[in-house]
Design a protein around this motif. Structure first.
Motif, mmCIF file in Angstrom:
data_model
loop_
_atom_site.group_PDB
_atom_site.id
_atom_site.type_symbol
_atom_site.label_atom_id
_atom_site.label_comp_id
_atom_site.label_asym_id
_atom_site.label_seq_id
_atom_site.Cartn_x
_atom_site.Cartn_y
_atom_site.Cartn_z
ATOM 1 N N ALA A 160 -14.372 44.487 72.075
ATOM 2 C CA ALA A 160 -14.867 43.689 70.953
ATOM 3 C C ALA A 160 -15.194 42.285 71.429
ATOM 4 N N SER A 161 -16.168 41.680 70.767
ATOM 5 C CA SER A 161 -16.508 40.307 71.112
ATOM 6 C C SER A 161 -15.496 39.353 70.484
ATOM 7 N N LEU A 162 -15.341 38.181 71.090
ATOM 8 C CA LEU A 162 -14.374 37.194 70.626
ATOM 9 C C LEU A 162 -15.098 35.953 70.130
ATOM 10 N N GLU A 163 -14.525 35.329 69.115
ATOM 11 C CA GLU A 163 -15.055 34.077 68.596
ATOM 12 C C GLU A 163 -13.916 33.066 68.535
ATOM 13 N N GLN A 164 -14.150 31.892 69.076
ATOM 14 C CA GLN A 164 -13.113 30.860 69.079
ATOM 15 C C GLN A 164 -13.041 30.221 67.696
ATOM 16 N N LEU A 165 -11.884 30.345 67.042
ATOM 17 C CA LEU A 165 -11.702 29.821 65.699
ATOM 18 C C LEU A 165 -10.977 28.478 65.691
ATOM 19 N N GLU A 166 -10.135 28.273 66.702
ATOM 20 C CA GLU A 166 -9.342 27.040 66.723
ATOM 21 C C GLU A 166 -9.026 26.678 68.170
ATOM 22 N N GLU A 167 -9.023 25.396 68.451
ATOM 23 C CA GLU A 167 -8.645 24.916 69.784
ATOM 24 C C GLU A 167 -7.831 23.641 69.634
ATOM 25 N N ARG A 168 -6.690 23.619 70.312
ATOM 26 C CA ARG A 168 -5.887 22.402 70.361
ATOM 27 C C ARG A 168 -5.444 22.193 71.798
ATOM 28 N N ARG A 169 -5.621 21.002 72.269
ATOM 29 C CA ARG A 169 -5.132 20.663 73.604
ATOM 30 C C ARG A 169 -3.880 19.808 73.452
ATOM 31 N N VAL A 170 -2.767 20.334 73.916
ATOM 32 C CA VAL A 170 -1.514 19.603 73.864
ATOM 33 C C VAL A 170 -1.448 18.725 75.097
ATOM 34 N N GLY A 171 -1.533 17.416 74.902
ATOM 35 C CA GLY A 171 -1.577 16.504 76.029
ATOM 36 C C GLY A 171 -0.242 16.410 76.737
ATOM 37 N N PRO A 172 -0.257 16.193 78.037
ATOM 38 C CA PRO A 172 0.991 16.070 78.793
ATOM 39 C C PRO A 172 1.832 14.872 78.367
ATOM 40 N N THR A 173 1.199 13.844 77.778
ATOM 41 C CA THR A 173 1.969 12.678 77.314
ATOM 42 C C THR A 173 2.923 13.085 76.198
ATOM 43 N N LEU A 174 2.423 13.893 75.248
ATOM 44 C CA LEU A 174 3.269 14.383 74.163
ATOM 45 C C LEU A 174 4.411 15.214 74.719
ATOM 46 N N GLY A 175 4.083 16.145 75.639
ATOM 47 C CA GLY A 175 5.108 16.987 76.229
ATOM 48 C C GLY A 175 6.114 16.172 77.014
ATOM 49 N N ALA A 176 5.622 15.226 77.811
ATOM 50 C CA ALA A 176 6.518 14.398 78.629
ATOM 51 C C ALA A 176 7.416 13.550 77.743
ATOM 52 N N ASP A 177 6.861 13.032 76.656
ATOM 53 C CA ASP A 177 7.651 12.214 75.738
ATOM 54 C C ASP A 177 8.759 13.040 75.089
ATOM 55 N N ALA A 178 8.387 14.247 74.642
ATOM 56 C CA ALA A 178 9.383 15.127 74.029
ATOM 57 C C ALA A 178 10.462 15.516 75.036
ATOM 58 N N LEU A 179 10.035 15.810 76.255
ATOM 59 C CA LEU A 179 10.994 16.164 77.300
ATOM 60 C C LEU A 179 11.907 14.987 77.617
ATOM 61 N N HIS A 180 11.329 13.788 77.676
ATOM 62 C CA HIS A 180 12.126 12.599 77.992
ATOM 63 C C HIS A 180 13.207 12.387 76.929
ATOM 64 N N LYS A 181 12.838 12.517 75.650
ATOM 65 C CA LYS A 181 13.811 12.345 74.577
ATOM 66 C C LYS A 181 14.893 13.412 74.639
ATOM 67 N N ALA A 182 14.466 14.652 74.918
ATOM 68 C CA ALA A 182 15.442 15.738 75.016
ATOM 69 C C ALA A 182 16.404 15.498 76.176
#
Length: 564
Positions: free
Chosen positions: A381-403
């Motif tokens: 079946a063919s695919l259609e992109q409905l949603e895209e989100r890029r989770v930036g490393p700054t957000l991840g690094a910040d969350a990791l730092h707090k944890a």
């Protein structure tokens, strides 16, 4: 004493093995380094960032194609069984409906018997008139077929992503026709999207020569002008569908117009050459065994294909029946090349030539992309992109730092409490706690698990259980000392009497974690996995290792008193 020595050796080997697996996470080793392990802990999308995609799957399109193939097969089967039918068609192929048209009412019984005998689990008769019989896929068959389409699409996407070496991608079904794709730490997001969005539907189609190229080009230009659209203003798939809809009745039946990228442009929307192709050749990517990058006589990259046994026979027949004609190699409705068939091609091998781009690196990248897509298997079946989100490393690094800050603060408070309240045994408990965390990260690294923020929560809970075990042990030792027993008896009885409560607590926690692991998805599973590993490491470090340390203090170093 011999038992203590062997237990000490076993504990030391366990700690050494943990160090071997953990050290690469903090020290970078080269490929030729002497260090035995190079593997590092994987981090999830919420920690290191990455790509989050929601893809829509054209399930109805697959059902439509399946219905049309079945109609074509029935038109061949029924005359062989002497079943008279005037026509077989479908008004709603996407719903799996097939209409049988008979010349006279007396032929209806034979058609119904044929359906019941030859397709008993696939088709059911739902209504009829004097000259027609309406059949439809069974609901159970249709639902199972749609589910298989989704699952095949998931596995195909997973195979493609594996080509990029993404650690622990998360690919799961959402609803009836959506797929969630999460790629932690994906370095080349655009390339990943390109590969996922590519349906890799390969077809081998004979070029119809009943219409001259100039005439076909004029028809395309007229359709664009009448509809006020062009390739630059639409997605290629939408453009092709629109062109073929507008040209219906102006081009021969069982043909379609697909386009080839002109040799002097970089993208197909900058220059497209139309081809009139027959749609009844029935040879596609499902007949392929392998696809790989090769080189032509001039060293230019090309894609070499090997067919399976059934595909090789079809390919041989197709080329044998169309000698002197062109056979277009079509990938996702884009004509990659259209070589002339000079002779029957047996042996099951073929080549996709990429043409001259003037840039060898681009040609090589295109060849790799095509071979990767084909090797993973053509999507049904063919695919259609409905949603895209890029989770930036700054957000991840910040969350990791707090944890991490929370974990450090919590660990410091626990160690301080244990040292103040239990003194020497508190120091043993703190050392065992460090071994516990070390062993937990070692096991996660060695097994290739992915650390996520819910996983960090599981680690925090593990530390709580580990401290609880040591509290039980220390309180039992205190009880024995109050009863007047010596330090050796107090240590022995303290560990022995605390074990039943420790085992019960860890067993019930493990049972809960198993349930979460089995029924949960995504973050819940990450939490459960970390918790299960933590139970194992807690029993090793905070029970076994701590007992070995205390026994060495008492029996080897002759401690007469241990502050508890």
């Amino acid at each position: 004493m011999d038992g203590l020595r062997w237990r000490s050796i076993l504990a030391a080997l366990g700690i050494a093995a943990a160090l071997v697996w953990v050290v690469p996470n903090v020290v970078s080793f080269g490929e030729n380094s002497w260090w035995p392990s190079k593997q590092k802990l994987n981090y999830g999308l919420d920690i290191q960032g990455g790509l989050h995609l929601v893809m829509g799957v054209d399930v109805d399109g697959v059902v439509r194609e399946s219905t049309n193939r079945l109609i074509a097969a029935l038109k061949v089967e029924m005359p062989k069984e002497n079943v008279k039918v005037a026509d077989i068609k479908s008004e709603k192929p996407e719903a799996g409906e097939i209409t049988f048209v008979v010349a006279q009412a007396s032929d209806k019984a034979a058609v119904e018997k044929f359906i019941a005998d030859k397709h008993p689990t696939q088709l059911q008769v739902v209504s009829s008139t004097d000259t027609t019989i309406l059949a439809r896929y069974f609901d159970a068959y249709l639902n199972d077929y749609k589910n298989r389409v989704i699952q095949q699409a998931i596995e195909t996407i997973r195979n493609r992503i594996d080509e990029f070496g993404v650690a622990e991608p998360s690919i799961s079904q959402q609803g009836a026709n959506r797929i969630l794709v999460q790629l932690p730490g994906m370095a080349d997001a655009e390339k990943a999207k390109q590969l996922i969005n590519t349906t890799a539907k390969l077809d081998f189609m004979i070029v119809d020569t009943s219409m001259q190229q100039a005439t076909l080009q004029n028809l395309v230009n007229e359709a664009e002008k009448a509809g006020n659209y062009n390739l630059q203003s639409m997605k290629y798939s939408e453009y092709v569908a629109k062109i073929n809809e507008d040209l219906k009745g102006k081009i021969p039946e069982k043909t379609a117009v697909y386009f080839e990228k002109a040799g002097n442009v970089t993208t197909i929307d900058a220059g497209a050459i139309p081809h009139l192709l027959r749609t009844d050749t029935d040879l596609g990517g499902g007949s392929l065994d392998d696809a790989f990058v090769g080189y032509d006589q001039y060293g230019a990259p090309q894609v070499s294909l090997n067919f399976n046994a059934a595909g090789a026979a079809k390919f041989a027949d197709l080329t044998g029946n169309n000698v002197g004609k062109q056979m277009a190699i079509v990938l996702d409705k884009i004509v990659k090349s259209a070589p002339s068939i000079r002779d029957r091609i047996a042996g099951g091998s073929a080549v996709i030539t990429l043409g001259s781009t003037g840039d060898r690196n681009k040609s090589m990248d295109e060849a790799k992309m095509i071979s990767t897509s084909l090797r993973a298997g053509a999507l049904p079946a063919s695919l259609e992109q409905l949603e895209e989100r890029r989770v930036g490393p700054t957000l991840g690094a910040d969350a990791l730092h707090k944890a991490m800050m929370g974990a450090y603060a919590g660990a410091a408070l626990i160690v301080l409490f244990m040292l103040v309240y239990y003194k020497t045994m508190g120091a043993v408990a703190s050392l065992s706690l460090a071994v516990n965390i070390l062993s937990l990260f070692a096991l996660m690294t060695s097994m290739g698990f992915t650390l996520t923020l819910p996983g960090i929560a599981g680690i925090a809970l593990t530390i709580g259980f580990a401290v609880d075990a040591n509290v039980l042990i220390n309180e039992r030792i205190r009880d024995e000392i109050r009863m007047g027993h010596g330090i050796q008896v107090a240590i022995k009885e303290g560990y022995s009497r605390a074990m039943s409560a420790i085992i019960d607590a860890n067993a019930t926690t493990a049972a809960t974690a198993v349930v979460l692991l089995y029924f949960g998805t995504g973050p819940v599973r990450g939490f459960a996995v970390t918790l299960l590993i933590g139970i194992i490491t807690s029993l090793f470090a905070n029970v076994f290792v701590s007992k070995v340390i205390v026994d060495n203090m008492v029996y080897k170093f002759n401690f007469k008193k241990i502050a508890v």
